[in-house]
Write an enzyme that holds these catalytic residues in place. Structure first.
Site: not given
Ligand code: MG
Ligand code: ADP
Length: 900
Positions: A523, A587, A641
């Protein structure tokens, strides 16, 4: 004339539909806990939960009491699913002394006959026995049943309200025979004849879910959903319910349909006022009904010139066999003449035609009523299954149905007319209820053996609190290794410093870009943070797919793709010229030397792009931006994250110093005291540590709890040997673990009839979201079956119960292991702080935690159990990775003014 006379016995379809509705209401009443005591249709649970699946085998004995004849059977069942053979059976008489004597005599007699049977058939080995006992019994398990009342031609003293199985056992023990050691017959199942019939037919046709008896008595059973059976604990699966429909109408519900003949017949029976429906239907009564009608008609001068014979006045003189004979298509009339003459009546031609007509009306009414009640059952089953159309099979037994010339045809026709949306097959039970008892016993045998194997398969997934405590302690050890300078290099839990040194204080503000890479979705976000009294965070984001070939292609391709997505987003938001500060949520494990530098230690989860490991991801992103040469960005922070999640929750609750992810992967970060972080200079304050605990166990320290399924999942993964803890606890792998277990259970012949479908062989086909859906199924497994069907797995009801159990075992272990890890973290924080009791908040993100029906509660319970001195609040993060990255960027910009 006869038609007019017996007008009340002719039932139109409207009346039958009405009877059907009344019977449906009565079934509901019988199933309800509070309404059962006053219900006439008792809906007795049979404790038969499964139909034969063709894998049963062995030799069984059965005795069959309650029909017109008493029989002993020897049955052999083969597991090729094709044949079951009745080796031997023998009839024994049931004189009135037996059917209307006392209990002890009855059971002695049964034991005698059984032992005689064994002796004549030379049976010496111990065999399991099924006991077909065709009277209403209240069962609490398969091998126990208390007689509620005698019916039909039985009325034995001292048996009502006692357990008939233990009486039979006692009698068998007493009758030590020289050839068979005492007590060496094992009564394993008490079976109603309807259930026996359903099971016998179910062996040949798996669609058979109804058993119907139309013989001496009448009754039916069918497979009901457990959730509707209030009288038995549990909601899962199905159980056969013995309706005992013969008693329908005992409360007067059918009084409008009963004639004066029905009333008279009832008064002269062994059980007046009872079994009123049965008395309109079954063969024990139809002959007598005909006699009463003929008697009255004669007395009124309508037959035989008004001359009554002694025989016609004698109860029981006309039997069902006579009625059948008189109704025969061709010889019927001559039969009638013969039978009436036998009764010392002198029938004219017209008399014979009239009498034949009476017989037809009586048996036609019987078939009609039976059809109405059966139609009610079929409708109920169809509604239970939520089907618009249902295909099903009804197993039938009973002399009336089998020997009466037109009965079966009439019954079939009327049922099909009353339930046009059911395709019903009627299957005659060949060797009757005795074989059915053997079948029930065989199924019980198979289930017990299967249960043992399933328990053994799932046993390694059951972790004791002791084991979980060990896991917690080992995690604690590994956490310390990761923090210490001399062990840190080889530690499996890497404890990566993040250079995030404080949580937000609410003064952050500005416009930021954020990227979120590393989960299911990539995103790009625009985040606007306002401070002060109007404190708020507003976000705009766009999701982009990362195709598999890019996730696992070259690093340059991956970062070019990312920049391409950013360009599209800027265009989309109309902010292409703005040079905004950017936080990069990435992440994966990164070794950081400052907040805007991060060297990728190694890919995890589904990523495997080349030329990235060991490189600085911020540099790679900058270079890709430069290559594109279209816009510039100010990359301020690279953020894990977990850290983003902690920061987001920390913005709301300053007590939040831990961030947990339970999504595609599994990971935790927390605020550690600087003095404990040996690899970083300085002893003041705190810094957030990204534990990367997914790698816990990569040194083999939890191999004792890894199962062969975990090893298979690991070997089939992108990173074999790595992230062993993550592979037992996170969304990317749980479905795959389940799939491995299902394959194994199928290979053992315990699932899907032993057939491993093509789709079950496909890696990844069983997604973790299915665990959530399956485990939250409150719809009697309908959803489970639908999911399995979508996967190309043709499942029975038993299969779906097992699949649900497997999912439960895998997800529970995941939540417990995650809880054990988290307990180690909160305990460490408590000790750091030097307090007796710690109150702390954990910020959580991840779809597994959010959407699985039990994961979060099991996780919380485990933490509570393993870290009793910590009071942990769990706080769901609203979009942690996006908001968190922006907050970190804001804090970093304020504090360090880096990245310019
Ligand atoms: Mg996530
Ligand atoms: P991230 O990939 O950032 O961790 P999520 O937290 O959304 O993203 O987690 C996605 C993962 O969650 C998927 O890979 C899948 O394994 C799992 N998942 C998706 N839907 C469900 C669900 N309904 N129940 C449990 N797990 C799910």
């Amino acid at each position: 004339q006869v038609d007019r006379y017996l007008y009340h016995m002719r039932l139109s379809d409207d009346v039958l539909l009405d009877v059907m509705a009344r019977f449906q209401a009565e079934m509901v009443k019988g199933l309800g806990r509070d309404t059962n005591p006053t219900a006439t249709v008792k809906m007795l649970p049979s404790f038969v939960r499964s139909l034969p699946d063709g894998s049963e085998k062995g030799e069984f004995l059965a005795v069959d009491l309650g029909g017109s004849q008493f029989r002993a059977h020897q049955v052999k069942v083969f597991d090729d699913g094709k044949q079951s053979s009745q080796l031997e059976n023998k009839f024994y008489p049931t004189p009135k002394e037996v059917t209307q004597g006392n209990g002890a005599e009855l059971f002695d007699y049964i034991a005698d006959c059984l032992l005689d049977f064994m002796e004549t058939k030379n049976l010496k080995q111990k065999l399991p026995l099924g006991f077909t006992f065709s009277f209403p019994c209240k069962q609490t398990k398969l091998e126990e049943g208390v007689l509620l009342s005698w019916t039909k031609h039985f009325k034995v003293r001292g048996v009502q309200d006692t357990d008939v199985v233990s009486s039979l056992r006692k009698a068998l023990q007493k009758h030590k025979a020289s050839f068979v050691p005492a007590g060496d017959v094992d009564v394993l199942a008490l079976v109603n004849d309807t259930v026996g019939t359903m099971m016998t037919c179910g062996y040949d046709d798996p669609r058979c879910e109804v058993g119907l008896i139309i013989g001496t008595g009448t009754n039916a059973c069918y497979m009901e959903e457990m959730r509707h059976i209030d009288l038995v604990e549990g909601d899962e699966g199905r159980m056969c319910v013995n309706t005992e429909w013969g008693a329908f109408g005992d409360d007067g519900a059918l009084d409008d349909l009963r004639t004066e003949f029905d009333r008279e017949l009832d008064l002269g029976s062994l059980n007046p006022g009872k079994q009123l429906f049965e008395k309109m239907i079954s063969s024990l009564y139809l002959g007598e009904l005909v006699r009463l009608i003929l008697l009255k008609m004669t007395k009124e001068g309508l037959l035989f010139n008004g001359k009554v014979s002694t025989a016609l006045l004698t109860k029981g003189k006309i039997e069902m066999k006579h009625v059948s004979a008189m109704e025969k298509y061709k010889e019927g009339l001559s039969n009638t003449k013969e039978i009436l003459t036998e009764l010392n009546l002198f029938p004219s031609e017209d008399d014979c035609i009239a009498v034949q007509h009476v017989c037809t009306i009586v048996s036609f009414r019987s078939a009609n009523l039976c059809a109405a009640a059966l139609a009610a059952i079929l409708t109920r089953m169809r509604e239970n299954k939520k089907l618009l159309r249902m295909r099903t099979t009804v197993g039938i037994d009973g002399g009336l149905y089998k020997t009466h010339p037109q009965y079966a045809k009439r019954l079939h026709k009327v049922v099909r007319r009353l339930v046009p949306n059911c395709d019903v097959r009627f299957l005659l039970s060949v060797s009757g209820s005795g074989k059915g008892a053997a079948m029930v016993t065989a199924v019980a045998y198979r289930l017990a053996a299967q249960r043992k194997k399933i328990d053994a398969t799932l046993a390694p997934f059951l972790l004791s609190m002791e084991t979980l405590r060990e896991v917690k302690n080992k995690m604690r050890t590994e956490l310390e290794y990761g923090l210490k300078r001399e062990t840190q290099g080889s530690a499996t839990v890497k404890m990566l410093p993040t250079y995030v040194c404080g949580t937000p204080d609410g003064t952050e503000k500005g416009k930021f870009l954020a990227l979120d890479l590393g989960g299911t979705n990539f995103r790009v976000l625009l985040v606007k943070i306002r401070s002060g009294r109007k404190r708020s965070v507003r976000m705009y984001n766009k999701i982009f797919a990362i195709p598999l070939e890019i996730m696992q292609g070259t690093g340059e391709e991956l970062f070019d793709h990312i920049v391409q997505c950013i360009a599209e987003f800027l265009e989309y938001m109309g902010i292409k010229g703005a040079r905004l500060p950017l936080g990069f949520t990435f992440s994966f494990p990164c070794r950081q030397a400052s907040i805007d530098k991060g060297t990728l230690v190694g890919w995890t989860k589904g990523f495997k792009a080349t030329d990235c490991e060991g490189e600085d991801v911020v540099d790679m992103l900058r270079e890709a931006i430069r290559r594109r040469n279209e816009f510039d960005l100010d990359i301020v922070a690279v953020v894990n994250d977990t850290v983003g999640t902690m920061m987001t929750c920390g913005y709301e609750d300053p007590n939040c110093e831990i961030g947990l992810i339970a999504g595609t992967g599994s990971n935790v970060c927390y605020m550690e005291d600087m003095k404990n972080i040996e690899i970083i200079e300085g002893n003041e304050g705190k810094m957030c540590i990204n534990t990367e605990w997914g790698g816990f166990g990569d040194n083999g320290c939890i191999d004792n709890i890894r199962t062969k399924y975990d090893k298979e999942v690991d070997e089939g993964s992108l990173n074999p040997g790595k992230q062993r803890y993550e592979k037992m606890t996170s969304g990317m792998y749980l479905g795959e673990i389940v799939r491995q277990i299902l394959i194994d259970l199928t290979k053992q012949g315990l699932l899907f009839r032993g057939q491993i479908s093509e789709s079950l062989r496909k890696r990844g086909i069983f997604e973790t979201k299915f665990l959530s859906q399956i485990e939250s199924d409150r719809l009697a497994l309908l959803q489970v079956r639908r999911i399995l069907q979508q996967l190309g797995l043709d499942s029975t009801c038993d299969d779906s119960i097992i699949v649900k159990e497997v999912c439960g075992a895998v997800s529970k272990r995941a939540a417990q292991l995650c809880g054990a890890g988290l307990a180690a973290i909160v305990e460490k924080k408590r000790e750091n702080r030097g307090v007796e009791h710690l109150q702390t908040t954990v910020g959580v993100d991840g779809t597994l935690y959010k959407l699985h029906p039990h994961f979060s509660s099991v996780l919380r319970e485990t933490v509570k159990e393993l870290a009793p001195q910590c009071d942990v609040t769990f706080m769901l993060s609203e979009d942690g990775s996006g908001k968190g990255a922006a907050l970190i960027t804001a804090v970093a910009k304020r504090l360090h003014n880096v990245g310019q």
